[in-house]
Design a protein around this motif. Structure first.
Motif, mmCIF file in Angstrom:
data_model
loop_
_atom_site.group_PDB
_atom_site.id
_atom_site.type_symbol
_atom_site.label_atom_id
_atom_site.label_comp_id
_atom_site.label_asym_id
_atom_site.label_seq_id
_atom_site.Cartn_x
_atom_site.Cartn_y
_atom_site.Cartn_z
ATOM 1 N N GLU A 280 63.311 36.925 43.185
ATOM 2 C CA GLU A 280 63.387 37.416 42.017
ATOM 3 C C GLU A 280 61.943 37.721 42.692
ATOM 4 N N LEU A 281 61.292 38.558 42.264
ATOM 5 C CA LEU A 281 60.139 38.501 42.781
ATOM 6 C C LEU A 281 59.601 38.022 41.708
ATOM 7 N N VAL A 282 58.107 37.103 41.567
ATOM 8 C CA VAL A 282 57.139 36.547 40.755
ATOM 9 C C VAL A 282 55.811 36.030 41.548
ATOM 10 N N ILE A 283 55.159 36.856 40.621
ATOM 11 C CA ILE A 283 54.142 36.286 41.246
ATOM 12 C C ILE A 283 52.763 35.914 40.063
ATOM 13 N N VAL B 154 27.381 27.814 42.403
ATOM 14 C CA VAL B 154 26.236 28.446 42.070
ATOM 15 C C VAL B 154 25.153 27.508 41.225
ATOM 16 N N ASN B 155 24.275 26.101 41.569
ATOM 17 C CA ASN B 155 23.730 26.477 40.607
ATOM 18 C C ASN B 155 23.720 26.742 39.237
ATOM 19 N N GLY B 156 22.958 25.965 38.341
ATOM 20 C CA GLY B 156 23.306 26.259 36.722
ATOM 21 C C GLY B 156 24.610 26.632 36.633
ATOM 22 N N PHE B 157 25.731 27.618 37.415
ATOM 23 C CA PHE B 157 26.866 28.122 36.261
ATOM 24 C C PHE B 157 27.981 26.630 36.631
ATOM 25 N N ASP B 158 28.676 27.079 35.131
ATOM 26 C CA ASP B 158 30.088 26.322 35.688
ATOM 27 C C ASP B 158 30.756 27.305 36.503
ATOM 28 N N MET B 159 32.417 26.081 36.401
ATOM 29 C CA MET B 159 32.950 27.036 37.480
ATOM 30 C C MET B 159 34.483 27.751 36.069
ATOM 31 N N ILE B 160 34.418 28.684 36.035
ATOM 32 C CA ILE B 160 35.986 29.660 34.917
ATOM 33 C C ILE B 160 36.963 29.112 36.511
ATOM 34 N N THR B 161 38.556 28.714 35.525
ATOM 35 C CA THR B 161 39.296 28.986 36.251
ATOM 36 C C THR B 161 40.704 29.349 35.880
ATOM 37 N N ALA B 162 41.877 30.063 35.859
ATOM 38 C CA ALA B 162 43.095 29.937 34.907
ATOM 39 C C ALA B 162 44.196 31.255 35.726
ATOM 40 N N SER B 163 45.276 30.993 35.128
ATOM 41 C CA SER B 163 46.256 31.220 36.674
ATOM 42 C C SER B 163 47.264 32.318 35.521
ATOM 43 N N ASP B 164 48.034 33.181 35.927
ATOM 44 C CA ASP B 164 49.014 34.402 35.492
ATOM 45 C C ASP B 164 50.255 34.176 36.147
ATOM 46 N N THR B 165 50.818 34.192 35.497
ATOM 47 C CA THR B 165 52.351 34.457 36.108
ATOM 48 C C THR B 165 53.386 35.817 35.893
ATOM 49 N N MET B 166 53.817 36.871 36.232
ATOM 50 C CA MET B 166 54.441 37.514 36.347
ATOM 51 C C MET B 166 55.864 37.704 37.255
ATOM 52 N N VAL B 167 56.757 38.112 36.338
ATOM 53 C CA VAL B 167 58.515 37.795 36.994
ATOM 54 C C VAL B 167 59.462 39.300 36.647
ATOM 55 N N GLU B 168 59.431 39.132 37.468
ATOM 56 C CA GLU B 168 60.040 40.799 37.513
ATOM 57 C C GLU B 168 61.199 40.284 36.471
ATOM 58 N N GLY B 169 61.425 42.110 35.848
ATOM 59 C CA GLY B 169 62.694 42.055 34.674
ATOM 60 C C GLY B 169 62.133 41.016 33.439
ATOM 61 N N ILE B 170 61.806 40.736 33.504
ATOM 62 C CA ILE B 170 60.422 40.350 32.013
ATOM 63 C C ILE B 170 58.976 41.323 32.487
ATOM 64 N N HIS B 171 58.322 40.610 32.673
ATOM 65 C CA HIS B 171 56.865 40.952 32.450
ATOM 66 C C HIS B 171 56.569 42.798 33.109
#
Lengths: 322, 322
Positions: A127-130, A34-51
């Motif tokens: 184990e479930l990891v997202i 998008v003109n005039g905008f920077d792009m932001i990106t981030a990542s998060d991980t969650m594990v069943e039993g921990i988070h």
């Protein structure tokens, strides 16, 4: 489960973001800057039993919450959320219905910000990891870095601190308590301060960090990155009366290092404080001045001023998942 | 392990990409769009015991290979790789040294394309899971979709088919074999066809898909997305003589559904075939014409023509990890 039919089931029939050229369905997603905008990106991980555990959260909450953690990162950069990508490791004991509920939780949270699901990966494991990766747009050079705190700035925080950790405490102890449902909801369905941060995009300088590991940790991140010191008044902290009934020791556990409140901790020039208050009013967000930034180039630190006036050094003792 | 010191150890001291404004070190990464280019992004997840084992790969290979899988997605879109993000779930029995080797494998592969590591997440869990998200730039409207195959197109594939699956076979059976090291290397350190795809960016239309689940699967994806049929001549397939020594049944297992060759399968207008050959020459890539695209709007399928002229329908029997 058939991977192809599952992917079909989560593929959107239309795109909400006009900048999205290609979502799910090819080797990768394609987006148009998008003109005039920077792009932001981030990542998060969650594990069943921990988070998370299925004893304190249902699959819908898990989905809602992990997208919330990512949205909170975007809010802390002051940007407009746009897309998200989901990589998931699915254990055999998870049913297709549970899995759909996870996606439904993410979907409902994403819809509040007109975000599109643009891809990811689904694989099997024990184990479930997202892992959720998010993308957003911020006006050029208006990213809200941790290194943007200056001497004399007002320090502020949104919402209330400790709610999520106290909610988890009530769930784990299976305790009756006043307004129990409110605190549990704050833990299971956090609502990051995206609108508040968006409302402040016109401000030239603003320092923001999101409270995901506990304010002790995030305040230290700002101090280190900006090479300044933060002086925080504990008596000014926005803490619910239900939590204030507990011993100071319990309170501090939840408030300082409980983590996952997904509120915003920020600093702003004194003369811009009125604009922060106006943005809070407009977006129906509570905002509280909790201290001031001090010069401290050679010894950046966080000092907590007790009700009796005593100062103590607040260490990065925040909740560290690893 | 201390999360903070680990993050410090993988944080780059400088950025290779001039479009990168902020890498690791804040709530999210910030990138500046490149004028006239679209942004491409994709994600791949690998789980220990499912996608790799320490008996057939060391930690360095695991890192090299997962970035390779992602680079292959970028190649299949025809784009220039730019950044990557790594989310990792670390089990207690993994040492810091092993972990550093994983990052070293990714780093060495990334450096070949001047990519920057821009963030991610590190959490603990019971099994190693690595999710890599990659980002790249492609000239506006030059993404190479699976839906871009047209009647009369030449079908081509890069490199050789079946090498990686045959290499894994040699590793698992612990067999002596001619050129054993070559095939094992093809399995452990795949080299996606990024340069070849970049060289073709001037072509107005090109259909590309990367061979990650086996050509049977990818050919069917093109047929479905483009609503055409692919007629493939098995006798024209680029197969190494060492593999040809085996029974047709063994061969086909490795060649058609072995997967993870990370070659490119494509279709191109007959008159542009010379340009594909020229790009192959220039980038030192083998490219082979293996068939032709047929009109088949109402019944898209993949037909495999045997050496004896017999046709058989090739199903999407590719290697599906889930």
């Amino acid at each position: 489960m058939d991977e192809f039919s599952f992917i079909d089931s989560i593929t959107q029939k239309y795109y909400r973001q006009s900048s999205l050229i290609k979502g799910i369905g090819d080797d990768a997603a394609v987006v148009r800057p998008v003109n005039g905008f920077d792009m932001i990106t981030a990542s998060d991980t969650m594990v069943e039993g921990i988070h998370f555990r299925l004893t304190t959260m249902n699959p819908y909450h898990i989905g809602y919450r992990i997208l919330g953690a990512n949205l909170s990162d975007l809010a802390a950069m002051g940007c407009d959320p746009a897309y998200y990508m989901v990589s998931i490791v699915i254990p055999k004991n998870w049913s297709q219905k549970q899995l759909e509920e996870v996606y439904s939780g993410m979907h409902d949270h994403a819809r509040q910000y007109q975000m599109d699901l643009i891809g990811g990966d689904t694989v099997s494991g024990n184990e479930l990891v997202i892992t959720v990766t998010v993308y957003g747009y911020v006006p050029k050079n208006r990213s809200r870095y941790r290194s943007y705190a200056y001497e004399g700035d007002y320090i502020f925080v949104t919402g209330h601190l400790g709610d999520s950790a106290y909610g988890l405490h009530l769930l784990l102890e299976q305790k009756k308590a006043e307004n129990r449902d409110y605190f549990i909801r704050r833990h299971q369905m956090p609502n990051p301060r995206v609108h508040f941060a968006q409302e402040l995009q016109s401000l030239k300088r603003l320092c923001l960090n999101d409270v995901s590991d506990g304010i002790a940790s995030e305040a230290n991140e700002i101090a280190q990155a900006s090479r300044i010191s933060l002086e925080l008044n504990y008596s000014a902290f926005p803490i619910r009366p239900e939590i204030k009934q507990y011993s100071l020791e319990d309170q501090k556990k939840w408030v300082l290092s409980g983590g996952e409140d997904f509120e915003l901790l920020g600093t702003v020039a004194k003369e811009d404080w009125v604009k922060v208050q106006a943005a809070a009013d407009k977006t129906n967000t509570k905002v509280t001045n909790i201290g001031v930034v001090k010069e401290s180039r050679n010894n950046p630190q966080v000092l907590l001023i007790q009700s009796n006036g005593q100062k103590e050094k607040l260490k990065r003792s925040g909740y560290v998942h690893l």
